[in-house]
Design a protein around this motif. Structure first.
Motif, PDB file in Angstrom:
ATOM      1  N   GLU A  41     -28.703  -1.032  16.343  1.00 27.10           N
ATOM      2  CA  GLU A  41     -28.209  -2.303  15.803  1.00 27.10           C
ATOM      3  C   GLU A  41     -27.541  -3.139  16.892  1.00 27.10           C
ATOM      4  O   GLU A  41     -27.774  -4.346  17.005  1.00 27.10           O
ATOM      5  CB  GLU A  41     -27.225  -2.019  14.661  1.00 27.10           C
ATOM      6  N   VAL A  42     -26.712  -2.485  17.726  1.00 23.23           N
ATOM      7  CA  VAL A  42     -26.011  -3.197  18.792  1.00 23.23           C
ATOM      8  C   VAL A  42     -27.006  -3.718  19.840  1.00 23.23           C
ATOM      9  O   VAL A  42     -26.882  -4.843  20.337  1.00 23.23           O
ATOM     10  CB  VAL A  42     -24.966  -2.278  19.467  1.00 23.23           C
ATOM     11  N   ALA A  43     -28.021  -2.905  20.165  1.00 24.67           N
ATOM     12  CA  ALA A  43     -29.022  -3.307  21.159  1.00 24.67           C
ATOM     13  C   ALA A  43     -29.838  -4.498  20.673  1.00 24.67           C
ATOM     14  O   ALA A  43     -30.105  -5.445  21.428  1.00 24.67           O
ATOM     15  CB  ALA A  43     -29.938  -2.135  21.469  1.00 24.67           C
ATOM     16  N   LYS A  44     -30.238  -4.476  19.397  1.00 25.06           N
ATOM     17  CA  LYS A  44     -31.015  -5.593  18.853  1.00 25.06           C
ATOM     18  C   LYS A  44     -30.197  -6.878  18.844  1.00 25.06           C
ATOM     19  O   LYS A  44     -30.701  -7.966  19.161  1.00 25.06           O
ATOM     20  CB  LYS A  44     -31.477  -5.264  17.424  1.00 25.06           C
ATOM     21  N   GLU A  45     -28.925  -6.759  18.516  1.00 25.14           N
ATOM     22  CA  GLU A  45     -28.051  -7.932  18.505  1.00 25.14           C
ATOM     23  C   GLU A  45     -27.904  -8.511  19.917  1.00 25.14           C
ATOM     24  O   GLU A  45     -27.945  -9.736  20.110  1.00 25.14           O
ATOM     25  CB  GLU A  45     -26.686  -7.527  17.959  1.00 25.14           C
ATOM     26  N   ALA A  46     -27.756  -7.623  20.933  1.00 24.10           N
ATOM     27  CA  ALA A  46     -27.621  -8.078  22.311  1.00 24.10           C
ATOM     28  C   ALA A  46     -28.897  -8.731  22.812  1.00 24.10           C
ATOM     29  O   ALA A  46     -28.855  -9.761  23.505  1.00 24.10           O
ATOM     30  CB  ALA A  46     -27.245  -6.888  23.203  1.00 24.10           C
ATOM     31  N   TRP A  47     -30.045  -8.170  22.461  1.00 25.44           N
ATOM     32  CA  TRP A  47     -31.321  -8.740  22.910  1.00 25.44           C
ATOM     33  C   TRP A  47     -31.588 -10.100  22.253  1.00 25.44           C
ATOM     34  O   TRP A  47     -32.058 -11.030  22.909  1.00 25.44           O
ATOM     35  CB  TRP A  47     -32.451  -7.766  22.621  1.00 25.44           C
ATOM     36  N   HIS A  88      -6.734   7.623  26.047  1.00 29.02           N
ATOM     37  CA  HIS A  88      -5.543   7.804  25.204  1.00 29.02           C
ATOM     38  C   HIS A  88      -5.901   7.854  23.713  1.00 29.02           C
ATOM     39  O   HIS A  88      -5.540   8.804  23.022  1.00 29.02           O
ATOM     40  CB  HIS A  88      -4.544   6.678  25.462  1.00 29.02           C
ATOM     41  N   CYS A  89      -6.633   6.819  23.249  1.00 23.52           N
ATOM     42  CA  CYS A  89      -6.926   6.777  21.809  1.00 23.52           C
ATOM     43  C   CYS A  89      -8.311   7.311  21.461  1.00 23.52           C
ATOM     44  O   CYS A  89      -8.620   7.525  20.284  1.00 23.52           O
ATOM     45  CB  CYS A  89      -6.773   5.354  21.280  1.00 23.52           C
ATOM     46  N   GLY A  90      -9.177   7.501  22.495  1.00 21.97           N
ATOM     47  CA  GLY A  90     -10.510   8.031  22.239  1.00 21.97           C
ATOM     48  C   GLY A  90     -11.501   7.001  21.732  1.00 21.97           C
ATOM     49  O   GLY A  90     -12.657   7.336  21.417  1.00 21.97           O
ATOM     50  N   ASN A  91     -11.085   5.711  21.663  1.00 28.03           N
ATOM     51  CA  ASN A  91     -11.999   4.671  21.195  1.00 28.03           C
ATOM     52  C   ASN A  91     -13.123   4.435  22.208  1.00 28.03           C
ATOM     53  O   ASN A  91     -12.885   4.385  23.418  1.00 28.03           O
ATOM     54  CB  ASN A  91     -11.227   3.367  20.964  1.00 28.03           C
ATOM     55  N   THR A  92     -14.348   4.270  21.718  1.00 31.82           N
ATOM     56  CA  THR A  92     -15.514   4.078  22.582  1.00 31.82           C
ATOM     57  C   THR A  92     -16.140   2.713  22.335  1.00 31.82           C
ATOM     58  O   THR A  92     -16.373   2.326  21.184  1.00 31.82           O
ATOM     59  CB  THR A  92     -16.570   5.168  22.322  1.00 31.82           C
ATOM     60  N   SER A  93     -16.379   1.981  23.434  1.00 32.05           N
ATOM     61  CA  SER A  93     -17.027   0.675  23.346  1.00 32.05           C
ATOM     62  C   SER A  93     -18.377   0.752  24.038  1.00 32.05           C
ATOM     63  O   SER A  93     -18.485   1.232  25.171  1.00 32.05           O
ATOM     64  CB  SER A  93     -16.156  -0.398  24.009  1.00 32.05           C
ATOM     65  N   VAL A  94     -19.410   0.278  23.361  1.00 35.30           N
ATOM     66  CA  VAL A  94     -20.773   0.335  23.883  1.00 35.30           C
ATOM     67  C   VAL A  94     -21.294  -1.085  24.078  1.00 35.30           C
ATOM     68  O   VAL A  94     -21.137  -1.943  23.198  1.00 35.30           O
ATOM     69  CB  VAL A  94     -21.702   1.116  22.934  1.00 35.30           C
ATOM     70  N   ARG A  95     -21.895  -1.339  25.247  1.00 42.56           N
ATOM     71  CA  ARG A  95     -22.487  -2.644  25.544  1.00 42.56           C
ATOM     72  C   ARG A  95     -23.934  -2.457  25.984  1.00 42.56           C
ATOM     73  O   ARG A  95     -24.293  -1.441  26.582  1.00 42.56           O
ATOM     74  CB  ARG A  95     -21.727  -3.364  26.661  1.00 42.56           C
ATOM     75  N   PHE A  96     -24.753  -3.462  25.710  1.00 44.61           N
ATOM     76  CA  PHE A  96     -26.133  -3.509  26.201  1.00 44.61           C
ATOM     77  C   PHE A  96     -26.304  -4.825  26.958  1.00 44.61           C
ATOM     78  O   PHE A  96     -26.217  -5.901  26.382  1.00 44.61           O
ATOM     79  CB  PHE A  96     -27.124  -3.430  25.035  1.00 44.61           C
ATOM     80  N   ASP A  97     -26.512  -4.698  28.274  1.00 46.40           N
ATOM     81  CA  ASP A  97     -26.633  -5.882  29.135  1.00 46.40           C
ATOM     82  C   ASP A  97     -28.058  -6.006  29.659  1.00 46.40           C
ATOM     83  O   ASP A  97     -28.693  -5.001  30.014  1.00 46.40           O
ATOM     84  CB  ASP A  97     -25.670  -5.783  30.311  1.00 46.40           C
ATOM     85  N   PRO A  98     -28.578  -7.255  29.726  1.00 44.58           N
ATOM     86  CA  PRO A  98     -29.944  -7.449  30.258  1.00 44.58           C
ATOM     87  C   PRO A  98     -30.007  -7.148  31.749  1.00 44.58           C
ATOM     88  O   PRO A  98     -29.051  -7.375  32.479  1.00 44.58           O
ATOM     89  CB  PRO A  98     -30.229  -8.923  29.969  1.00 44.58           C
ATOM     90  N   PHE A  99     -31.129  -6.625  32.193  1.00 41.38           N
ATOM     91  CA  PHE A  99     -31.324  -6.333  33.621  1.00 41.38           C
ATOM     92  C   PHE A  99     -32.764  -6.666  34.001  1.00 41.38           C
ATOM     93  O   PHE A  99     -33.680  -6.663  33.164  1.00 41.38           O
ATOM     94  CB  PHE A  99     -31.026  -4.854  33.924  1.00 41.38           C
ATOM     95  N   THR A 100     -32.954  -6.946  35.278  1.00 46.80           N
ATOM     96  CA  THR A 100     -34.288  -7.129  35.855  1.00 46.80           C
ATOM     97  C   THR A 100     -34.594  -6.017  36.849  1.00 46.80           C
ATOM     98  O   THR A 100     -35.727  -5.583  36.978  1.00 46.80           O
ATOM     99  CB  THR A 100     -34.396  -8.496  36.556  1.00 46.80           C
ATOM    100  N   PHE A 101     -33.555  -5.541  37.544  1.00 49.01           N
ATOM    101  CA  PHE A 101     -33.720  -4.478  38.534  1.00 49.01           C
ATOM    102  C   PHE A 101     -32.795  -3.320  38.200  1.00 49.01           C
ATOM    103  O   PHE A 101     -31.675  -3.530  37.721  1.00 49.01           O
ATOM    104  CB  PHE A 101     -33.390  -4.985  39.945  1.00 49.01           C
ATOM    105  N   LEU A 102     -33.261  -2.115  38.460  1.00 50.10           N
ATOM    106  CA  LEU A 102     -32.430  -0.917  38.340  1.00 50.10           C
ATOM    107  C   LEU A 102     -32.307  -0.286  39.723  1.00 50.10           C
ATOM    108  O   LEU A 102     -33.317  -0.004  40.363  1.00 50.10           O
ATOM    109  CB  LEU A 102     -33.047   0.087  37.362  1.00 50.10           C
TER     110      LEU A 102
END
Length: 413
Positions: A259-265, A292-306
């Motif tokens: 869901e997060v990836a589709k929203e980012a794309w 400290h709190c164990g909260n996890t944030s996930v991001r999906f960023d566009p790329f052209t090169f790896l």
């Protein structure tokens, strides 16, 4: 030894323009005899090149040598490590010294390109895509990048069918008014037309230099940096989005990755839609977790090169020729040493292979027909061509010889 005559040439920018625009006649750069010199046939091309550059006070990178044995078909001498004999230089032959123009082009190359332009339809190649790109100074990094994406078939088909002309975005402030796309499209069509063995990417090179100060010089550059600039320029020139809206990305909040990836794309496509996005771009997942709190944030960023890490070599391979004192046939040995090893270690391991002592080996670096250096035991080993080890007589220590002599004198027979 052999005698060699050297000629120089010069060509101004006005003459270059005439060469490129003339279809009825070919202007030949002016050539005249400047020097006469003698070199050994075992001298390397690099040694001759460096000597001439110093003698006539021209930087190495601003000068090239041509084999002028056949004046109607000169050949560029490119093998620096080859000897004069190997590249076909004979007694009393002329060699052409070519001086680079101020616009970074090469006079003789431009002359040959103009000459070949008249006959390009006589050089029909049966298969498209095998046309080479002429080096316009130090532009091999650009040629490599262009040939790379030129062989990406979906992108090449897009340009060969002129589909790009319907998607040119002339109003994009982040683009280059369609110039990069047009110049690249013209070049791709020439590369895949099958009508020439090689072409000069002059227009594309000048357009890139116009919009990027980084590549507006005669220096070598990173091919990946040029590829990144070119793909970014093509994307902006061909962006189907005419008005870019501001988009704010939401936090993942524990939602599924899909869901997060589709929203980012989808958010990325609101501002970016082009053939480059379709073929070369994707999403890269990154994850940050609070200790400290164990909260996890996930991001999906566009790329052209790896960027992929490559393992570093921790050792080197050295080839060295051992010359025996008895005149037997020299033998070549191969050693694998650590990067921090010194020549003392090299001699010790080589001595074991040769059944000699390390003190009997004299290391010599030979370049062409000259002794370049004598590597010392305390120096770090470096890889070089022309490594020799000569067997020498084992010299006894002076103290031991004096002791033996005194014993002989005190105990006469």
């Amino acid at each position: 030894m052999e005698g060699v005559s050297f000629g120089g040439l010069s060509l101004g920018s006005g003459q270059l323009g005439n060469l490129l625009n003339s279809s009825s006649s070919t202007t030949t750069p002016k050539k005249y005899l400047t020097h006469t010199a003698c070199f050994s046939k075992l001298h390397t091309v690099q040694q001759v090149h460096e000597f001439l550059a110093q003698r006539i006070r021209i930087p190495n990178e601003e000068m090239r040598l041509w084999n002028f044995r056949d004046e109607s078909n000169p050949a560029l001498i490119e093998e620096d490590s080859a000897t004069m004999e190997k590249v076909g230089i004979v007694e009393e032959q002329s060699i052409l010294i070519e001086i680079r123009n101020k616009d970074l082009s090469w006079p003789e190359e431009m002359s040959l390109l103009a000459k070949n332009k008249q006959d390009k339809y006589k050089q029909v190649i049966s298969e498209g895509g095998v046309t080479g790109l002429s080096n316009l100074g130090n532009t091999c990094f650009m040629n490599a990048a262009v040939q790379c994406i030129s062989n990406t078939q979906p992108l090449t088909l897009y340009f060969k069918t002129d589909s790009y002309l319907h998607e040119l975005n002339m109003s994009n402030l982040d683009g280059m008014k369609g110039h990069i796309a047009r110049r690249y499209g013209e070049l791709v069509n020439d590369l895949w037309s099958g009508t020439a063995k090689s072409i000069a990417p002059l227009k594309l090179r000048w357009t890139i230099a116009k919009y990027s100060r980084t590549f507006n010089d005669s220096q070598q550059h990173d091919s990946q940096e040029l590829l990144s600039f070119l793909l970014d320029g093509l994307h902006e020139d061909l962006n189907r989005v005419r008005q870019k809206k501001y988009v704010e990305l939401k936090d993942s909040d524990g939602r599924p990755d899909e869901e997060v990836a589709k929203e980012a794309w989808d958010s990325h496509l609101v501002r970016n839609q082009s053939v480059v996005v379709d073929l070369f771009q994707g999403l890269l997942k990154s994850q940050v977790r609070c200790k400290h709190c164990g909260n996890t944030s996930v991001r999906f960023d566009p790329f052209t090169f790896l960027s992929l890490p490559l393992p570093m070599e921790s050792s080197m391979h050295i080839e060295i020729i051992v010359v025996r004192i008895d005149g037997s046939v020299p033998l070549k040995y191969g050693l694998r040493l650590n990067l921090d090893d010194k020549y003392r270690t090299l001699k010790r391991e080589l001595a074991e292979l040769c059944n000699l002592s390390a003190e009997q080996l004299l290391l010599v670096e030979i370049a062409g027909a000259m002794v370049k250096s004598f590597p010392q035991d305390n120096q770090k080993v470096r890889s070089f061509v022309g490594a020799y080890a000569y067997e020498i007589p084992l010299v006894q220590d002076d103290t031991k010889r004096r002791t033996r002599k005194s014993k002989t004198q005190s105990h006469p027979k």
